[in-house]
Each structure stands twice: as C-alpha cells, then as structure tokens.
Design a protein around this motif. Structure first.
Motif, mmCIF file in Angstrom:
data_model
loop_
_atom_site.group_PDB
_atom_site.id
_atom_site.type_symbol
_atom_site.label_atom_id
_atom_site.label_comp_id
_atom_site.label_asym_id
_atom_site.label_seq_id
_atom_site.Cartn_x
_atom_site.Cartn_y
_atom_site.Cartn_z
ATOM 1 N N THR A 213 0.841 -1.204 0.000
ATOM 2 C CA THR A 213 0.000 0.000 0.000
ATOM 3 C C THR A 213 0.871 1.248 0.000
ATOM 4 O O THR A 213 0.605 2.223 -0.721
ATOM 5 C CB THR A 213 -0.914 -0.004 1.235
ATOM 6 O OG1 THR A 213 -1.634 -1.236 1.294
ATOM 7 C CG2 THR A 213 -1.899 1.145 1.181
ATOM 8 N N LEU A 214 1.915 1.233 0.815
ATOM 9 C CA LEU A 214 2.813 2.389 0.898
ATOM 10 C C LEU A 214 3.511 2.644 -0.433
ATOM 11 O O LEU A 214 3.616 3.793 -0.886
ATOM 12 C CB LEU A 214 3.849 2.139 1.998
ATOM 13 C CG LEU A 214 4.945 3.190 2.133
ATOM 14 C CD1 LEU A 214 4.347 4.508 2.610
ATOM 15 C CD2 LEU A 214 6.025 2.729 3.090
ATOM 16 N N LEU A 215 3.982 1.584 -1.090
ATOM 17 C CA LEU A 215 4.638 1.759 -2.390
ATOM 18 C C LEU A 215 3.673 2.365 -3.397
ATOM 19 O O LEU A 215 4.062 3.169 -4.245
ATOM 20 C CB LEU A 215 5.166 0.407 -2.886
ATOM 21 C CG LEU A 215 6.331 -0.189 -2.086
ATOM 22 C CD1 LEU A 215 6.630 -1.607 -2.549
ATOM 23 C CD2 LEU A 215 7.572 0.671 -2.234
ATOM 24 N N GLY A 216 2.395 1.984 -3.295
ATOM 25 C CA GLY A 216 1.398 2.576 -4.177
ATOM 26 C C GLY A 216 1.226 4.058 -3.941
ATOM 27 O O GLY A 216 1.003 4.835 -4.884
ATOM 28 N N VAL A 217 1.353 4.486 -2.702
ATOM 29 C CA VAL A 217 1.249 5.916 -2.390
ATOM 30 C C VAL A 217 2.292 6.714 -3.160
ATOM 31 O O VAL A 217 2.057 7.852 -3.570
ATOM 32 C CB VAL A 217 1.414 6.133 -0.861
ATOM 33 C CG1 VAL A 217 1.555 7.614 -0.531
ATOM 34 C CG2 VAL A 217 0.231 5.531 -0.119
ATOM 35 N N THR A 225 -1.952 4.337 -4.691
ATOM 36 C CA THR A 225 -1.987 5.461 -5.630
ATOM 37 C C THR A 225 -3.352 6.142 -5.597
ATOM 38 O O THR A 225 -3.447 7.378 -5.568
ATOM 39 C CB THR A 225 -1.684 4.954 -7.053
ATOM 40 O OG1 THR A 225 -0.425 4.273 -7.047
ATOM 41 C CG2 THR A 225 -1.626 6.100 -8.032
ATOM 42 N N ASP A 226 -4.423 5.329 -5.598
ATOM 43 C CA ASP A 226 -5.778 5.894 -5.528
ATOM 44 C C ASP A 226 -5.981 6.661 -4.223
ATOM 45 O O ASP A 226 -6.599 7.733 -4.221
ATOM 46 C CB ASP A 226 -6.820 4.777 -5.629
ATOM 47 C CG ASP A 226 -6.810 4.103 -6.989
ATOM 48 O OD1 ASP A 226 -6.237 4.703 -7.929
ATOM 49 O OD2 ASP A 226 -7.349 2.990 -7.115
ATOM 50 N N LEU A 227 -5.476 6.109 -3.121
ATOM 51 C CA LEU A 227 -5.652 6.781 -1.828
ATOM 52 C C LEU A 227 -4.980 8.154 -1.832
ATOM 53 O O LEU A 227 -5.545 9.144 -1.356
ATOM 54 C CB LEU A 227 -5.070 5.917 -0.703
ATOM 55 C CG LEU A 227 -5.779 4.592 -0.413
ATOM 56 C CD1 LEU A 227 -5.059 3.822 0.687
ATOM 57 C CD2 LEU A 227 -7.232 4.831 -0.008
ATOM 58 N N ARG A 228 -3.782 8.215 -2.365
ATOM 59 C CA ARG A 228 -3.078 9.503 -2.368
ATOM 60 C C ARG A 228 -3.765 10.510 -3.282
ATOM 61 O O ARG A 228 -3.920 11.673 -2.919
ATOM 62 C CB ARG A 228 -1.628 9.302 -2.799
ATOM 63 C CG ARG A 228 -0.865 10.613 -2.859
ATOM 64 C CD ARG A 228 0.617 10.435 -2.960
ATOM 65 N NE ARG A 228 1.298 11.733 -2.860
ATOM 66 C CZ ARG A 228 2.598 11.865 -2.704
ATOM 67 N NH1 ARG A 228 3.369 10.812 -2.624
ATOM 68 N NH2 ARG A 228 3.147 13.060 -2.630
ATOM 69 N N LEU A 229 -4.183 10.063 -4.478
ATOM 70 C CA LEU A 229 -4.821 10.984 -5.420
ATOM 71 C C LEU A 229 -6.135 11.516 -4.869
ATOM 72 O O LEU A 229 -6.436 12.716 -4.985
ATOM 73 C CB LEU A 229 -5.054 10.281 -6.765
ATOM 74 C CG LEU A 229 -3.785 9.942 -7.565
ATOM 75 C CD1 LEU A 229 -4.128 9.151 -8.819
ATOM 76 C CD2 LEU A 229 -3.034 11.225 -7.934
#
Length: 523
Positions: A213-217, A225-229
C-alpha cells in the motif's frame, strides 16, 4: 528495576508494571508545544474527512477502481512476501553460526554473510522501490522486488537467530553417532525451527500488505496510488471506499493468521507462552503446495516477468561533486532524523498501554480504540502526515505524530494479543479484593508483560528509524526530504551519500536496540 539512585536513601526501585508507561511522559512536552504549531485552517477539512468515513462513495466506477487497485496491492504483497520468505529462510540457514560450525567447524563464514545481509536490511523498501524505478522503469516487478529484497534480509536475520538459539544437545548426539552434518541439522533443528519461522512468516505477510500500500502511495501501483490521489484532490468519500475495502482485507488476513497461529501452536510475537514444536506439519506443507499455483496465477495477472529485470533504463550522465555533498547540513539532518525516531517511538510505545488502562472500565471505548488502531495500521504514514499538515506546520513533531499513529496501531494490536494470553490469576484476585479495573490490569497482566513489551518496543524503535525516510519523502523532516530532492534531480552523488548515512544509522540503531532488548529480557 533500578532506574536511579537517591543519595542517602538507596536506589529508587520502579515497579515493573509502570515501566511501559514511562515513554508516555513524552506527551507532556508534546501537548505544550502543539498549540504553537497549529495553524487551525484545516479543521473543516479534517471534519469532512472523518465524516466521509460514514458515507463512502458507492459509485460503481469508484468501487471498481478501488477493487482493481486492491487486487494489485494484494498481488504485489503476496509475491513479494513469498519470494522474501524463500530467500530469507535460505539466507538464514547460510548465516547461522550453528550450521557453519556443524558443517565446517568454523562460524566465520556466518559472520561475513550476516554483515553482507545487513546492507539490504537497512534500506527501507520505499527506497528500494524508488531506486529500482530509476533502473527498471514503472512495472509491477519493481514493487515486488522492493518488498522482496529488504524482507528477505530481515527474515534471514530472524531465522539465523532462531537457529542459533535452539538447544544443540540432539544435534551433538547425532554427530557423535556418525550422522552427516546435513541430515543431522535437519533432524535435530528442523522441527524446532518450524513454529518460529511460520509465525514470523505470517507476520511478514501482514507487513507486506502494508508495504505494498505504501509503495502505491509513491506511484508504484495499486490502491495506495488511488488513496493519495483522492486525498490530494479532497475526494474523501471516494477515499473511504478504498480504505474500507483495504481495512476488511487486512482484518480478514489478521483473523486468518490468528486462527492458524492457534491451530498450529505457533509462538506469540511477544507473549509469555513459548512452544518448542508446532503441530500440523502436514497442513503447513499442503498449504505451501496450494500456494504455488496461486503465486503463478497472480504473477501472470499482474504481468510480472522476470525477463524484464534485464531491461535496464538508460541513466542520464552525471558528474560527482563531492565537496558540495560534504557541505550539506549533515549534523542537523542526522539530528532531526534521530530526534524524529526517538519521539515517534516514545509516543507509540507509551501510548498503547496508557490507552488500554484508560479504557479498561469501558468495553465500548476499548472496541472504539481497537478500530482506530486498525485504521492506524493500514493507513500509510505519509498520508497521515498530509492530513496533519491541514492543521499543523511541517516539522519533526508533525512527522513523529504520523509515524507514532501507524506504529501505535501495530503495537496496540500485539499488546492486546499478549494480554489475552497472559495469566489472569493476579488480576482476578485484585478485582475480588476490591481493586479497580485499571489497577487490577496494571498490577495483573501488565506486570507480567512489562519487560517483554518494552523489549518489543526497542525493536519497533529500530523499525521506526527505517521508516523516517517515509515521512521525510513527503517533506516532513529528516534525511528523507533531501533524498526526495536527490532522486528528483538525479543527484547520484548526494543519493549515494544519503543512502550510506541511512544504512549506517540503521545499523547503529539495530545494534543499540538489540542490546537494550537483551538487557530488558535478561533483567
């Protein structure tokens, strides 16, 4: 435990149950400083974020996107975890002093392999991800390798420590009877090693889900990635749709591992029950066999191709400017990183037992606290830091609060697990005698858990030191802020120096936490 000496009055003895509460004293200066750091302009946004938790978006497009991202995150976590476990067990055997002493008569090769594995272990998976991204470009194998490399080194260290801590009387007897080294090691140490490896392996799977999850951020794919966007665009309802899905998966994974841990009699991570040999060896072997085709399917679905590792990206030309690197403000960068680590560790380690004591009389409060801890475990620290920037100024304290919230969720859950397995006779006797629930818990189960909890807290401080790079990369504080600039500008000389300093700091912190943990457990 003696913590100080008073002249003329003899040493001051602090009761063991109060030991885990000592780090919570750091809240006193923190609460005094917080008002001066608050700018108050974003409280309405914090309110909108919290309110959106009850009204997540049910738009099919949003749910479909979140489900797809969650699948990528879970797949990356599963592949990275499986590879790291295989490589870690192999590395653990190769770096075991007992194995080398039995096979060759000297433990020197084990010492060299341990030192070699310390370098990949010291670099956080996010750094591995960003470095591999520069070399391989954006592809799923980057995130898988970013988890595999440091996790394999961590598993290797734990496996080698477990092997070297096992009693060797059976091994010595087999060797004296003429058994070859390999079969003797497998027969004498294999069954005893199994529970610890499986228990730690299950824990690493939880960690792999959080790391994916962190790498996706940071743009390496998946739900992060979705969470950060959605957070950056203030689409809180859409954000909570993905967050609830992630929470359900994480809780299901934790529940499954808890059931397996009990069924296979695996040891707790810091509890009072120690088991030497686990059950269900056939079930474990069957589970591993079933896992193999699943891993192949996941790799195909994600498009992970090992051949892509040979397709390196051309790097831009660069010229080293070492005088400029030497002129960087190293003392302040290192000092803020160490201060950030100590502050975040004290907040996380001290808050978990303090909150459990405060909520002891109220079951509903305890349930609410567990829900907040679950959220803290899965919510990546960089996103917590971004949320805190709505109401606080950037700095060491803001970054420490973000790291502390995440690690509080992990420590709180482990403390609850250990609390459930601790003996309750003293607590029940105190309750019958009329003692309140808080004091009964404090002098009952907490008394038995005090030293083992702090020993795990020392290990957690070592982990937090690695994690400082995560909040540094969102501009919060420490060496991580400069790392982002070095990566963005492709300043290879600065990057090499910063990573080297991070590795050195991490290894020193690892050594200190090991010494502290041994002293606590030996006291």
């Amino acid at each position: 435990m003696t913590v100080a000496s008073t002249p003329g009055r003899g040493p001051l003895h602090l009761p063991p149950p109060l030991l885990p509460l000592l780090p919570a004293l750091v809240w006193l200066p923190v609460l005094l400083v917080l008002p001066s750091l608050s700018h108050g302009g974003g409280w309405d946004l914090i309110g909108q974020f919290a309110g959106a938790a009850f009204t997540p978006s049910l738009d099919p497009l949003v749910l479909g996107s979140a489900f797809s991202g969650l699948g990528v995150t879970a797949g990356i976590a599963l592949l990275g975890w499986a590879l790291s476990l295989v490589l870690g067990v192999l590395g653990g055997v190769l770096s075991s002093r007992t194995v080398w002493r039995t096979a060759s008569g000297s433990a020197l090769p084990a010492e060299w392999i341990r030192r070699l594995l310390a370098v990949p272990r010291a670099v956080h998976e996010l750094l591995w991800g960003l470095l591999l991204l520069q070399l391989l470009g954006l592809q799923p194998v980057v995130a898988v390798l970013a988890i595999t490399i440091p996790y394999a080194a961590l598993v290797a260290r734990v496996v080698s420590d477990l092997l070297d801590a096992l009693p060797t009387r059976g091994l010595d007897a087999l060797r004296l009877a003429g058994a070859p080294a390999g079969p003797a090691l497998l027969t004498a140490l294999g069954p005893a090693l199994q529970p610890g490896v499986i228990s730690y392996g299950g824990y690493r799977l939880e960690c792999a889900l959080r790391s994916a999850t962190l790498l996706g951020v940071f743009g390496l794919g998946g739900l992060g990635t979705d969470l950060r966007l959605t957070l950056q665009s203030l689409q809180f309802h859409e954000l909570w749709s993905g967050l609830w899905m992630l929470l359900l998966v994480m809780l299901a994974l934790e529940a499954m591992l808890r059931v397996l841990r009990q069924r296979w009699a695996m040891p707790a991570r810091f509890g009072l029950t120690r088991r030497s040999v686990g059950r269900g060896g056939r079930e474990v072997a069957l589970g591993l066999l079933l896992l193999l085709p699943l891993l192949v399917l996941v790799a195909v679905a994600l498009g992970v191709n090992p051949l892509q590792l040979g397709q390196l990206q051309p790097l831009p030309p660069w010229t080293a400017d070492w005088p400029a690197v030497a002129a960087l403000p190293w003392p302040s960068l290192i000092g803020s990183t160490i201060g950030l680590t100590l502050l975040a560790a004290a907040l996380a380690v001290g808050s978990a037992p303090l909150l459990l004591l405060l909520m002891a009389p109220w079951p509903w409060g305890r349930a609410l606290m567990q829900a907040v801890w679950a959220l803290g475990r899965l919510w990546p620290p960089p996103l917590t830091a971004l949320l805190l920037l709505f109401v606080l100024q950037p700095g060491v304290l803001t970054a420490a609060l973000a790291l502390a919230f995440h690690n509080l969720g992990i420590l709180g859950r482990l403390l609850l697990e250990a609390e459930d397995s601790a003996p309750v006779l003293v607590e029940e006797a105190l309750t019958v005698a009329g003692t309140g629930p808080r004091l009964a818990l404090l002098y009952g189960r907490f008394s038995a858990l005090a030293r083992s909890y702090l020993a795990y807290g020392a290990y957690r401080a070592d982990v937090i030191l690695r994690e400082t790079v995560v909040v540094g990369l969102v501009g919060a504080a420490g060496l991580g802020s400069l790392l982002l600039e070095a990566l963005s500008s492709f300043a290879i000389d600065q990057l090499i120096a910063l990573v080297a300093v991070y590795v050195l700091l991490t290894l020193m912190g690892e050594d200190l936490s090991d010494r502290l943990r041994r002293r606590l457990l030996a006291a």
